[in-house]
Design an enzyme around this catalytic site. Structure first.
Site, PDB file in Angstrom:
ATOM      1  N   SER A  46      26.048  53.847  44.803  1.00 52.90           N
ATOM      2  CA  SER A  46      24.105  54.298  44.313  1.00 52.90           C
ATOM      3  C   SER A  46      24.707  54.510  43.162  1.00 52.90           C
ATOM      4  O   SER A  46      23.415  53.829  42.090  1.00 52.90           O
ATOM      5  CB  SER A  46      24.404  54.970  45.479  1.00 52.90           C
ATOM      6  OG  SER A  46      25.404  56.643  44.842  1.00 52.90           O
ATOM      7  N   ASP A 352      19.133  64.256  39.925  1.00 55.86           N
ATOM      8  CA  ASP A 352      18.952  64.734  42.055  1.00 55.86           C
ATOM      9  C   ASP A 352      20.156  65.003  41.995  1.00 55.86           C
ATOM     10  O   ASP A 352      20.264  65.981  43.862  1.00 55.86           O
ATOM     11  CB  ASP A 352      18.887  63.534  42.629  1.00 55.86           C
ATOM     12  CG  ASP A 352      19.465  62.445  42.871  1.00 55.86           C
ATOM     13  OD1 ASP A 352      20.608  62.358  41.696  1.00 55.86           O
ATOM     14  OD2 ASP A 352      19.597  61.160  43.497  1.00 55.86           O
ATOM     15  N   HIS A 355      23.082  61.871  41.473  1.00 55.57           N
ATOM     16  CA  HIS A 355      23.028  60.524  40.144  1.00 55.57           C
ATOM     17  C   HIS A 355      22.963  61.044  38.570  1.00 55.57           C
ATOM     18  O   HIS A 355      21.829  61.884  38.931  1.00 55.57           O
ATOM     19  CB  HIS A 355      22.642  59.673  40.945  1.00 55.57           C
ATOM     20  CG  HIS A 355      23.114  59.319  42.594  1.00 55.57           C
ATOM     21  ND1 HIS A 355      22.087  59.643  43.024  1.00 55.57           N
ATOM     22  CD2 HIS A 355      23.474  58.223  42.825  1.00 55.57           C
ATOM     23  CE1 HIS A 355      22.496  58.940  44.497  1.00 55.57           C
ATOM     24  NE2 HIS A 355      23.605  58.550  44.373  1.00 55.57           N
TER      25      HIS A 355
END
Length: 380
Positions: A46, A352, A355
């Site tokens: 991610s 968040d 990240h």
């Protein structure tokens, strides 16, 4: 007697000046990385997925596709792009600095991959899913695209990139940049969030880094010469882990409020990874250029002294819920009902709770391109 100045002389002089100007512009572009590489190919999770999780929906899509909701993408794109940030990722800044287009997700139907492709996908692991199942971690969230799966995706793309044969592909790939990672963080997530102790997770680290090193070797077999391999972040300093894996013992936290055991795990991973990469370099010598990107040290420097890097907030999530030191609630994560975003993500390191913000990603990319957080730097 003064020399006679003719129209021809003026034109010639102007041409020389324009030529010199063009020369210096060209020199600056080369020094900045423009035109150095044919293309860039990225593998990871991610931290570098530019949309595969949305294109290649899995059984875990319901849980993961919060990244497809506002306010993700608010800073640069103005809308969600399935990137796990408010804007661009490290891989985006690398591509732009090298004069390449933003990398399309490899699973995008009809995508143009001549200048690069991104195999990274949210939830990716270094360990194969079958192995995770064998140790009791066979949850769908970890079955999006392990490193071996991503390497197969890349091989499947080769006919569309360079003809698909070793003779046609190797010269092209030799002048391309490869980024393998960061990957491995989700292996530890799978273990730590589903009941493994840190010590038990640590026992699998050699296998995790061996799989990453084996991925580097497979890329070299295909013709890769320039390969960046990032380590893992100081996970003990991120809101997700601080919230989900808290300790009642104050001595488990360092002076910056980070969980010592988790950061020790990350350091162990990175130490073993650098050792394995040293072995790859020894086997191939000057024929390949394997660069270790030091995510951990750069992130730790920013977490210890945010103001030095232009930030006011280190650990607290810009986008989340609950307020407090972390502003993170699992059931009200960024992109979900109840979560809101701060108005100044550029002043936050964490987007968040897990990240980085675009601002932090930009600094990571600069540290990899010119140092001192990549060994050797990409543009050295």
């Amino acid at each position: 007697m003064a020399p006679r100045v003719t129209c021809t002389t003026v034109i010639a002089a102007a041409g020389l000046l324009l030529g010199a100007s063009f020369f210096f512009q060209l020199l600056a572009a080369v020094e900045d990385g423009q035109g150095r590489y044919n293309a860039m190919f990225n593998f990871g999770d991610s931290l570098s997925d530019t949309g595969n999780i949305c294109v290649n929906k899995s059984a875990a899509a319901q849980l993961l596709l919060t990244f497809a909701n506002p306010p993700y993408g608010m800073t640069y794109f103005g809308h969600p792009t399935c990137r796990c940030s408010d804007g661009r990722l490290v891989v985006d800044f690398l591509a732009q600095s090298l004069g390449l287009p933003l990398l399309p997700p490899s699973k995008l139907s009809g995508g143009d991959f001549w200048k690069g492709a991104n195999m990274a996908i949210v939830g990716a692991t270094a360990l194969d899913f079958d192995f995770l199942k064998s140790i009791g971690l066979g949850y769908p969230i970890w079955n999006n695209g392990a490193i071996n799966v991503q390497l197969q995706w890349f091989r499947d793309l080769l006919p569309r990139i360079c003809g698909g044969t070793p003779q046609t592909c190797k010269p092209y790939l030799a002048k391309s940049l490869f980024v393998l990672g960061s990957i491995g963080g989700n292996d530890y997530n799978a273990m730590l969030f589903f009941g493994f102790t840190v010590d038990r997770a640590r026992s699998y680290t050699p296998k995790v880094v061996d799989n990453i090193a084996a991925g580097v070797e497979r890329l070299i077999e295909l013709g890769a010469v320039n390969i960046v391999v990032p380590g893992t972040l100081p996970i003990g300093c991120y809101a997700l882990y601080l919230t989900m894996l808290p300790s009642s013992n104050k001595s488990d936290y360092d002076e910056h409020g980070c969980l010592r055991q988790l950061n020790d795990l990350a350091v162990y991973h990175n130490t073993l990874l650098q050792d394995r990469l040293g072995g790859v370099r020894a086997r191939h010598g000057s024929a390949v250029r394997v660069m270790y990107a030091d995510f951990y040290t750069h992130a730790a420097d920013m977490l210890r002294d945010p103001a030095r890097f232009g930030f006011t907030t280190a650990v607290t999530a810009c986008c989340g819920a609950g307020g407090g030191a972390y502003n993170y609630e699992f059931d009200a994560r960024c992109g979900m009902k109840g979560a809101t975003a701060c108005k100044d993500p550029w002043s936050h390191e964490s987007w968040d709770g897990v990240h980085p913000t675009e601002a932090m990603n930009k600094l990571f990319a600069e540290g990899w391109l010119r140092g001192p957080y990549c060994h050797p730097p990409i543009l050295q």
